[in-house]
Design a protein around this motif. Structure first.
Motif, short mmCIF file in Angstrom:
data_model
loop_
_atom_site.label_atom_id
_atom_site.label_comp_id
_atom_site.label_asym_id
_atom_site.label_seq_id
_atom_site.Cartn_x
_atom_site.Cartn_y
_atom_site.Cartn_z
N GLN A 11 -5.76 -7.69 93.92
CA GLN A 11 -4.51 -7.28 93.57
C GLN A 11 -3.64 -8.54 93.73
N LYS A 19 -0.32 -6.80 89.62
CA LYS A 19 -1.63 -6.11 88.77
C LYS A 19 -2.25 -5.59 90.02
N ALA A 20 -3.02 -4.34 89.70
CA ALA A 20 -3.81 -3.94 90.74
C ALA A 20 -5.10 -4.42 90.84
N GLU A 24 -8.86 -0.37 90.99
CA GLU A 24 -7.60 0.23 91.66
C GLU A 24 -6.76 0.55 90.52
N LYS A 25 -6.35 1.67 90.54
CA LYS A 25 -5.35 2.24 89.42
C LYS A 25 -3.92 1.72 89.48
N LYS A 26 -3.47 1.50 90.83
CA LYS A 26 -2.16 1.02 91.08
C LYS A 26 -2.17 0.10 92.28
N ASN A 28 -1.72 -1.51 95.77
CA ASN A 28 -1.76 -0.85 97.30
C ASN A 28 -0.55 -1.37 97.96
#
Length: 110
Positions: A11, A19-20, A24-26, A28
């Protein structure tokens, strides 16, 4: 797939990009806490702030807008011991003028 839309392996969170990482969708936030050496703002810290200030914690804290901190416990310790301390936003004019983005840390520090 265009290079600019590809997801990075790790990320990326900096003043210009969030940006993830790959898979990963989001973002962390736990990784950010470790990366930046901060501590999570948890319920016990919020309770301590409210107990000492005799007011509800700032809505940026209660709503999780600010999720981690550095040295807030030290500030609360100084406040409990009636020792002087200073809050400094670290924000200054980008040029000769200020803009709306400067308002957030000013409001919180107030």
């Amino acid at each position: 797939m265009a290079a600019e839309s590809a997801q990075p392996k790790e990320q990326i969170v900096d003043p210009w990009t969030a940006k993830a990482g790959e898979g990963e969708k989001k973002i962390n936030y736990d990784k950010l806490i470790v990366q930046f050496g901060s501590e999570r703002i948890d319920e016990s810290l919020l309770q301590r702030i409210e107990t000492l200030s005799k007011k509800p914690a700032h809505h940026f804290l209660r709503r999780g807008i600010f999720f981690s901190h550095r040295d807030v416990s030290d500030i609360l310790n100084a406040y409990e011991q009636n020792k002087p301390f200073f809050l400094y936003t670290g924000r200054g004019p980008s040029s000769e003028s200020m803009y709306l983005g400067h308002l957030i840390p000013f409001l919180f520090t107030k």
